[in-house]
Structures are given as structure tokens and as C-alpha cells.
Design an enzyme around this catalytic site. Structure first.
Site, PDB file in Angstrom:
ATOM      1  N   ASP A 232       0.860  -1.170   0.000  1.00 37.16           N
ATOM      2  CA  ASP A 232       0.000   0.000   0.000  1.00 37.16           C
ATOM      3  C   ASP A 232       0.905   1.231   0.000  1.00 37.16           C
ATOM      4  O   ASP A 232       1.912   1.271   0.703  1.00 37.16           O
ATOM      5  CB  ASP A 232      -0.857  -0.007   1.274  1.00 37.16           C
ATOM      6  CG  ASP A 232      -2.290   0.398   1.004  1.00 37.16           C
ATOM      7  OD1 ASP A 232      -2.474   1.517   0.474  1.00 37.16           O
ATOM      8  OD2 ASP A 232      -3.202  -0.364   1.323  1.00 37.16           O
TER       9      ASP A 232
ATOM     10  N   ASP B 295      -3.089   4.684  -2.372  1.00 43.85           N
ATOM     11  CA  ASP B 295      -4.195   5.220  -1.587  1.00 43.85           C
ATOM     12  C   ASP B 295      -4.627   6.603  -2.090  1.00 43.85           C
ATOM     13  O   ASP B 295      -3.779   7.487  -2.271  1.00 43.85           O
ATOM     14  CB  ASP B 295      -3.709   5.330  -0.132  1.00 43.85           C
ATOM     15  CG  ASP B 295      -4.813   5.571   0.864  1.00 43.85           C
ATOM     16  OD1 ASP B 295      -5.659   4.684   1.038  1.00 43.85           O
ATOM     17  OD2 ASP B 295      -4.814   6.666   1.469  1.00 43.85           O
TER      18      ASP B 295
ATOM     19  N   GLU C  39      -6.233   3.844  -6.084  1.00 39.47           N
ATOM     20  CA  GLU C  39      -7.546   3.995  -5.450  1.00 39.47           C
ATOM     21  C   GLU C  39      -8.050   5.402  -5.740  1.00 39.47           C
ATOM     22  O   GLU C  39      -7.371   6.377  -5.427  1.00 39.47           O
ATOM     23  CB  GLU C  39      -7.440   3.772  -3.941  1.00 39.47           C
ATOM     24  CG  GLU C  39      -8.812   3.698  -3.297  1.00 39.47           C
ATOM     25  CD  GLU C  39      -8.877   4.258  -1.885  1.00 39.47           C
ATOM     26  OE1 GLU C  39      -9.802   3.899  -1.161  1.00 39.47           O
ATOM     27  OE2 GLU C  39      -8.014   5.080  -1.505  1.00 39.47           O
TER      28      GLU C  39
ATOM     29  N   HIS D 289     -11.195  -3.298   3.084  1.00 40.37           N
ATOM     30  CA  HIS D 289     -11.166  -2.931   4.503  1.00 40.37           C
ATOM     31  C   HIS D 289     -12.003  -1.689   4.806  1.00 40.37           C
ATOM     32  O   HIS D 289     -12.119  -1.306   5.965  1.00 40.37           O
ATOM     33  CB  HIS D 289      -9.716  -2.702   4.922  1.00 40.37           C
ATOM     34  CG  HIS D 289      -9.100  -1.529   4.213  1.00 40.37           C
ATOM     35  ND1 HIS D 289      -8.881  -1.518   2.848  1.00 40.37           N
ATOM     36  CD2 HIS D 289      -8.679  -0.328   4.671  1.00 40.37           C
ATOM     37  CE1 HIS D 289      -8.359  -0.355   2.509  1.00 40.37           C
ATOM     38  NE2 HIS D 289      -8.222   0.391   3.596  1.00 40.37           N
ATOM     39  N   ASP D 290     -12.539  -1.032   3.799  1.00 39.50           N
ATOM     40  CA  ASP D 290     -13.353   0.174   4.006  1.00 39.50           C
ATOM     41  C   ASP D 290     -14.846  -0.070   3.813  1.00 39.50           C
ATOM     42  O   ASP D 290     -15.647   0.843   4.011  1.00 39.50           O
ATOM     43  CB  ASP D 290     -12.947   1.264   3.003  1.00 39.50           C
ATOM     44  CG  ASP D 290     -11.556   1.815   3.259  1.00 39.50           C
ATOM     45  OD1 ASP D 290     -11.078   1.746   4.405  1.00 39.50           O
ATOM     46  OD2 ASP D 290     -10.945   2.327   2.291  1.00 39.50           O
TER      47      ASP D 290
END
Ligand code: TEU
Length: 570
Positions: A101, A209, A272, A344-345
Site C-alpha cells: 500500500d 491510496d 484507489e 477494509h473500508d
């Protein structure tokens, strides 16, 4: 694109590990690298090609690692750099790549760059972040004196007042996540150097991210514009001024030249990008432009929201088809899709888009998985999704851990919302639903830890766990294994053209994939009611079953949550 020309990631399946919740190896209740090493055979057995590891860097953990204080070290909570090297080698031994990430829209406020930046208005890194004086004619620190009216994703104003210097700094997320100023070339070079360091260490790419937020619409005089007012809040929406901003493509292309040149083919680069449209995604993922390989778009995970994530509403399947269909068409000839339900969100897909009642949980989980994996694009499986993990039955505020959820509760109640209603929305939508520990077995802590887990294990783990599904051919896990294998074996799955069928049908989601005269027909019943397949798609009835989620029965009827991948005779 012929199979020979196609990049390797068109045939790949990615598995996301959220390390805090995957496996604890030292009994402190927090998942860690040692734990991933222990469970590596689970990933190999599933057959995935890539692991995307959510952040393990040094961090105060205000946002579970998405607030980084040292990009080039591992947080002691997760282990050591030596263990990360070990993990890279162990994955590579099994033919699995590791994608890190990359969180470079912001750092932690405890990162030395920010500590230095904050220390004085003359600091050499002052301009590495977005420092601004109060609004003209206003007194610093007073409500409304913030430099712009932007709302932060996690906490009230996007500006935090710093008394020592009398200025504010920008944070699009939590106040412990100050935004880096990408206008400054030193910032960019520092980030690129760090990325090269990781590639030299052996990692195989990055999941970037909120990467479409790094370019802000700053005026020649350094000013940032206000955004349109947000209903019911004393803030405005800044996204038009930082989402897909004016220099974003320039930055990504520069990053490409500085970091990926000469080694691009073996890497996976996924950005993302909240708020990205298919038209923009074509630009980001056009190989000729050398930016990223694919993006995470958000449209399909917002169709069941009324305004914001805390106001869920029922999803209409027609809307889902229209949206995913548009993304398939939009990136058909240029660019590439990434495919996901869970991460995870997001709350758990089986609870959100499927039916997690005992009767349909297994069938809806396998149906959703089939649907996702048969689209054109690279599928991402989030830990626990492969066994049908569901939302947590939250009843109390004390059970939550997530900064977004907890800050939302404080804010909403302060603005007059009913605390029980806020809690009900959190129960459905909180990111903590995705963050409960992976359920490895039926023991008290599900095999996740010998200590006290940092967030409670879902009480359904006694029944829903990896051990129970491992040898069970009809399990959600076994079905995932078959889907991964199918993509590896069948070039139509990876590369076939996509055509949506029955676009207005509210229960049956059907499409074809075609490559060089070979066709797959995919039919999925996204409802708890049987559907007359013979009437809807007569050609499906006689077709051979390549893969199905239920034991074969009457070919003319699609049972509740049944999914079939068919090969019509030529
Ligand atoms: O998420 C970006 C993002 O858009 C989130 O605000 C998302 O919309 C929200 O979580 C939905 O509830 C990324 C990371 O995936 C997330 O975990 C981080 O908290 C965030 O960036 C800040 O780094």
C-alpha cells in the site's frame, strides 16, 4: 488484446491482507507479519497470484496504519523489516507477488517531515504540507476562520489550527493525517526515492491510496477555493478542488518515469480513486499514457447510499447492472477494470449485496463471487470474503474501533442526530464490519490470537471458519478456489469481450464473454426467488455447465442465488 500480448495481471487474482486482522503470532491481539507467514499456505491453496498488503509501516495507528510516520520501516506492532523480507521471499517461492500500500496523499502528523514542517514558518519542510493563514479578516482559531470551507472525510473541518504558528494545515482525512504538498518537487522526489527503495527490496507494485487527490487546485497566489455548501453541515464540499486535480496526470506520468521505467512489465499498479468516472479512468489506465494499470472506482459501492455512507438505502439490481455495465463498456478497448465487492473500508458484501441469513448465506456469497470473477477485469478478494464472512452484530458504541466511525458519531450527535439512529447506520456501514479477525477455526478467538483480539471476533465464527470449509467441496472457500482456477485456465474469462444481457431485469444478472468465437454465458439469480431461465434466456438451458454454485438440477430454472457459468454449444 490477444492472450500473447495481454499483461500478466489480466489473468491474475489479487488477495488483500489487512494485517491487523489477519493472524496474530505473538499473542498481543494484533495481527502481524509473523502471522501472515504462518498462514501463507492458505493463500497458496486458494491459488491467488498477488497479495496486496495494507500498510505495515511505522505509524501511530490513528487510522490503522494509513497514517505513516516512517515509510521505510515496519511498525513494531506488525514485526520487523527482516520479517517483511522473509514474507516477500516466501510469497515469491510460491509464485505470489507482493503489492504494498502506498499512502502518499498524506503522512502522519508524527512523521519527521511534518514534525519539522510544524516547528517554524521558516522550516525547510514548511512548504511540504499545506499551511495557510486564517481567512481574510477573521481571527485565527475561531469557527469559520479556516482557510477554506472544506469538510474532511473523517472529522469536521479539513483544516487544523496550529496555535504556535497561528496557521492552519490541511488534512483531507483525520487531523493526524496532514496532506503532503505535491506542488513541491522535493516532496515528489522524496516519495519517488522511497518507492524505488521498496522496488529494490523486491516488492511487485503498489496500491496507491486516494492517489487522485494529490493534486489540489491551487491558484497562482497560493489560494485554495471554497466548495459548494454541504446540506445540514457548516462545511463545503472541497472535492471539485482536489479530486482528479489539474496536475494529477502530470504527477502520475512523472512518477512512472522516475520509478517504474524499465521494470513496469512485472509490476502491478492500481490507483484507489474515489469519485473517478469511466472517462477519467480511461486516461488513467491507457497503457500508452504510462500512469497506472487499473483503478479502484467507487460507483458500485455507492448505489445503495442516499447522499453519504451513513444513509444506506436498498440497492436496485438494475442500477448495479447499469453501473458495472458502463464500466465494462467504458474500458473495453482502452484501459482495464479492477473488480471488487469487499475491502477494509466496506461492509461485508454477503451482508450488503447478498443475504446473510442462514438459508442463503452460502449461496449468495458464492453467487456474488461468481458474478464478480466472471467480469472482465482483475478481481480482488478481501480476507474473509473467501469464506463468506459477514457483518458484525454491533450493539454498542464501545465495540467500534474505526476513527471514521467514531468521529462520525461524535459529529453527527453534536449536530443533533439521534444517537440510536447513528448507531444503527454504523452497524450496517462501519468499516469495522470488514475489520473483525479472520475466522480460521471454531475455537474461542477463531484461531486469530491466543491473547485478547484488538476488535471482537464475530460470534458466528463457530460455524463460519476456514477449518470447517477446507475439506468441504460445496463451501464458499472451495468455490473461490474454482473461480481462481477458472481464470487461470480459460482465456475467455481473462480476456473475452463483455456484453450485458437483460439490462432491465431486477433479479437475474446475465452477460456473455466472447473471445475468438468462444463464448461463456453467465447467469446469476441475485434474489431469493426462483427465476424462469427457460423464458428469460432459452439458449442457457441446453448449454454445458462450466461452473455452478449449486448442484446441477433443473436447467430451465435458476434457483434462489444460483449462479452458472455456461458454454453454449457453438
Ligand atoms: O480510503 C479512501 C476513501 O475514500 C475513504 O474515505 C473511503 O471513502 C471511506 O473509508 C469509506 O468509508 C483510503 C483507505 O482505503 C482508507 O482505509 C483510509 O482511511 C483513507 O484512504 C485515508 O488514508
Amino acid at each position: 488484446m490477444t492472450p500473447e500480448q495481454a499483461p500478466w495481471w489480466t489473468r491474475a487474482v489479487v488477495y488483500q491482507v489487512y494485517p491487523r486482522s489477519f493472524q496474530d503470532s505473538d499473542g498481543d491481539g494484533v495481527g502481524d507479519l509473523g502471522g501472515i507467514l504462518q498462514r501463507i499456505d492458505h493463500l497458496a491453496d486458494l491459488g491467488v497470484d498477488v497479495v496486496w498488503l495494507s500498510p505495515v509501516y511505522r505509524s501511530p495507528q490513528a487510522d490503522n496504519g494509513y497514517d505513516i510516520s516512517d515509510y521505510q520501516d515496519v511498525d513494531p506492532a506488525f514485526g520487523t523489516l527482516a520479517q517483511l523480507d522473509e514474507l516477500i521471499a516466501a510469497l515469491h517461492d510460491r509464485g505470489i507477488r507482493l503489492v504494498m500500500d502506498l499512502v502518499v496523499n498524506h503522512t502522519s502528523d508524527e512523521h519527521p517531515w511534518f514534525v519539522e514542517s510544524r516547528s517554524s514558518t521558516d522550516s525547510p519542510t514548511r512548504d511540504w504540507y499545506w499551511w495557510r493563514p486564517p481567512r481574510e479578516g477573521m481571527t485565527a482559531g475561531q469557527p469559520g476562520a479556516e482557510p477554506t470551507n472544506w469538510h474532511s472525510h473523517f472529522s469536521g473541518s479539513a483544516w487544523q489550527y496550529d496555535e504556535a504558528s497561528g496557521e492552519y494545515y490541511l488534512h483531507l482525512f483525520d487531523r493526524k493525517q496532514p496532506d503532503l504538498n505535491w506542488e513541491n518537487p522535493e516532496v515528489r522526489q522524496a516519495v519517488y526515492a522511497m518507492m524505488r527503495w521498496w522496488l529494490d527490496r523486491g516488492v511487485d507494485g503498489f496500491r496507491m491510496d486516494v492517489i487522485n487527490m494529490i493534486s489540489k487546485a491551487v491558484g497562482p497566489d497560493g489560494s485554495l477555493p471554497d466548495g459548494p455548501p454541504l446540506p445540514g453541515l457548516p462545511y463545503g464540499d472541497g472535492t471539485p478542488h482536489f479530486s482528479n486535480g489539474p496536475r494529477i496526470h502530470e504527477y502520475l506520468q512523472e512518477m512512472h518515469r522516475e520509478v517504474f521505467d524499465g521494470r513496469r512489465e512485472s509490476l502491478l499498479l492500481v490507483g484507489e480513486m474515489p469519485g473517478v468516472t469511466p472517462e477519467q479512468a480511461r486516461l488513467y489506465t491507457d497503457p500508452a499514457r504510462a500512469e497506472v494499470d487499473m483503478v479502484f472506482q467507487f460507483e458500485h459501492v455507492q448505489l445503495d447510499l442516499d447522499g453519504d455512507k451513513w444513509h444506506p438505502r436498498p440497492l436496485r439490481m438494475r442500477d448495479l447492472k447499469a453501473s458495472l455495465g458502463r464500466w465494462q463498456a467504458g474500458l473495453a478497448d482502452v484501459g482495464w477494470n479492477s473488480l471488487y465487492w469487499d475491502n477494509h473500508d466496506q461492509p461485508r458484501a454477503v451482508s450488503r449485496f447478498g443475504d446473510d441469513s442462514p438459508r442463503f448465506r452460502r449461496d449468495s456469497a458464492t453467487c456474488l463471487a461468481t458474478l464478480l470473477h466472471l467480469h472482465r477485469g482483475t478481481p480482488y478478494v478481501y480476507q474473509g470474503e473467501e469464506i463468506g464472512m459477514a457483518n458484525f452484530p454491533f450493539t454498542d458504541l464501545a465495540q467500534f474501533r474505526d476513527v471514521e466511525s467514531l468521529n462520525h458519531h461524535v459529529q453527527a450527535v453534536a449536530h443533533g442526530a439521534d444517537a440510536d439512529e447513528v448507531l444503527a447506520a454504523m452497524r450496517r456501514m462501519s468499516r469495522d464490519n470488514a475489520r473483525t479477525p479472520v475466522q480460521w477455526d471454531g475455537s474461542p478467538n477463531a484461531g486469530f490470537t491466543t491473547g485478547t483480539p484488538w476488535i471482537a471476533v464475530n460470534p458466528d465464527h463457530a460455524e463460519w471458519n476456514v477449518a470447517a470449509q477446507l475439506e468441504e467441496p460445496a463451501s464458499v472457500l472451495a468455490h473461490h478456489r474454482r473461480l481462481v482456477a477458472l481464470r487461470h485456465e480459460d482465456p475467455v474469462v481473462a480476456l473475452g469481450d463483455f456484453t450485458m444481457l437483460l439490462p432491465d431485469h431486477d433479479e437475474v444478472y446475465a452477460f456473455t464473454r466472447c473471445l475468438d468465437g468462444d463464448t461463456l454465458l453467465v447467469v446469476c439469480n441475485l434474489s431469493g426467488t426462483a427465476q424462469p431461465l427457460a423464458d428469460l434466456l432459452p439458449e442457457a438451458v441446453a448449454a454445458g455447465v462450466v461452473l455452478g454454485n449449486l448442484a446441477e438440477d433443473d436447467p430451465a430454472v435458476l434457483r434462489p442465488w444460483e449462479a452458472r457459468v455456461l458454454r453454449p454449444s457453438r
